[in-house]
Design a protein around this motif. Structure first.
Motif, PDB file in Angstrom:
ATOM      1  N   SER A  36      50.767  24.227  58.761  1.00 35.94           N
ATOM      2  CA  SER A  36      49.378  24.343  58.314  1.00 35.94           C
ATOM      3  C   SER A  36      48.641  25.399  59.130  1.00 35.94           C
ATOM      4  CB  SER A  36      48.679  22.988  58.413  1.00 35.94           C
ATOM      5  OG  SER A  36      49.375  22.036  57.626  1.00 35.94           O
ATOM      6  N   THR A  58      51.128  14.487  56.579  1.00 35.63           N
ATOM      7  CA  THR A  58      50.912  15.320  55.400  1.00 35.63           C
ATOM      8  C   THR A  58      51.955  14.952  54.363  1.00 35.63           C
ATOM      9  OG1 THR A  58      50.287  17.016  56.964  1.00 35.63           O
ATOM     10  CG2 THR A  58      50.350  17.675  54.682  1.00 35.63           C
ATOM     11  N   ASP A  75      52.242  24.595  50.963  1.00 33.41           N
ATOM     12  CA  ASP A  75      52.465  23.871  52.220  1.00 33.41           C
ATOM     13  C   ASP A  75      53.223  22.586  51.888  1.00 33.41           C
ATOM     14  OD1 ASP A  75      52.242  23.007  54.840  1.00 33.41           O
ATOM     15  OD2 ASP A  75      50.070  22.687  54.795  1.00 33.41           O
TER      16      ASP A  75
END
Ligand SMILES: Nc1nc2c(ncn2[C@@H]2O[C@H](COP(=O)(O)OP(=O)(O)O)[C@@H](O)[C@H]2O)c(=O)[nH]1
Ligand SMILES: [Mg+2]
Length: 192
Positions: A36, A58, A75
């Protein structure tokens, strides 16, 4: 350099992997390697992707459109985080794998490895997978601010040997000291 970066969408389940963008560049690596931060660093937008205070949390695939979707940075959830259940690990594994298989617009994968550490079994498995499916990738060593110039040279050689690729195919960067950006931007411009 890129002018504009916007959040597009999050995907948390394989059933949502239905629509794709023309030019996707995915960022993979284990939890906490700096995925990130890398996206924020590349786009010059420190708030775009959430930097993990809770590593491994995440759970989503996050899509970011760069310069009116000239390309889309993706991502992916981090792999290899010890403190989540096996069921959860499996779910993320499947999500990552399905993403890589189904994304018709996937142009390239950046595989992030911590420049200070030996590549893990998960890292090797990821690289093997990309080889196997002939998905183009570039390896990026992160957190280079933590190493001296000499240590960096050594780290690069070690990474290259550890994963069996040439040193010239490894890029180094730091989102803290803001180094390595120009080479990576150039690489992206070549591929899109
Ligand atoms: N020293 C240093 N720390 C970094 C760098 N990139 C990320 N970090 C830190 O590493 C942790 C994980 O970063 P994050 O981007 O959330 O990793 P992700 O889980 O791979 O998305 C955070 O505490 C970041 O501040 C870097 O280049 N240098
Ligand atoms: Mg992250």
């Amino acid at each position: 350099m890129f002018r504009k970066a916007v959040f597009l969408k999050s995907v948390g389940d394989v059933s949502q992997l239905t629509s794709h963008y023309d030019k996707e560049i995915a960022v993979v690596g284990k939890s906490n390697v700096g995925k990130s931060s890398f996206i924020n660093f590349l786009t010059g937008n420190g708030k775009l992707a959430k930097v993990g205070k809770e590593p491994g949390k995440t759970r989503l695939i996050n899509y970011f459109g760069i310069d009116d979707n000239a390309f889309v940075l993706v991502d992916l959830p981090g792999y290899g985080f010890a403190r989540v259940s096996d069921a959860e690990k499996q779910k993320w594994g499947v999500l990552i794998e399905q993403y890589l298989q189904q994304s018709s617009g996937l142009k390239h994968v950046f595989v992030l490895l911590d420049a200070r550490r030996e590549p893990s079994e998960d890292d090797k498995q990821m690289l093997h997978y990309l080889y196997f499916y002939a998905i183009p990738f570039t390896v990026i060593g992160t957190k280079c601010d933590k190493l001296t110039k000499n240590e960096l040279r050594e780290a690069k050689n070690k990474l290259a040997t550890g994963i069996g690729i040439g040193v010239d195919n490894i890029y180094l960067c730091s989102s803290v000291s803001k180094t390595g950006k120009a080479e990576i931007v150039k690489r992206i411009e070549e591929m899109i």
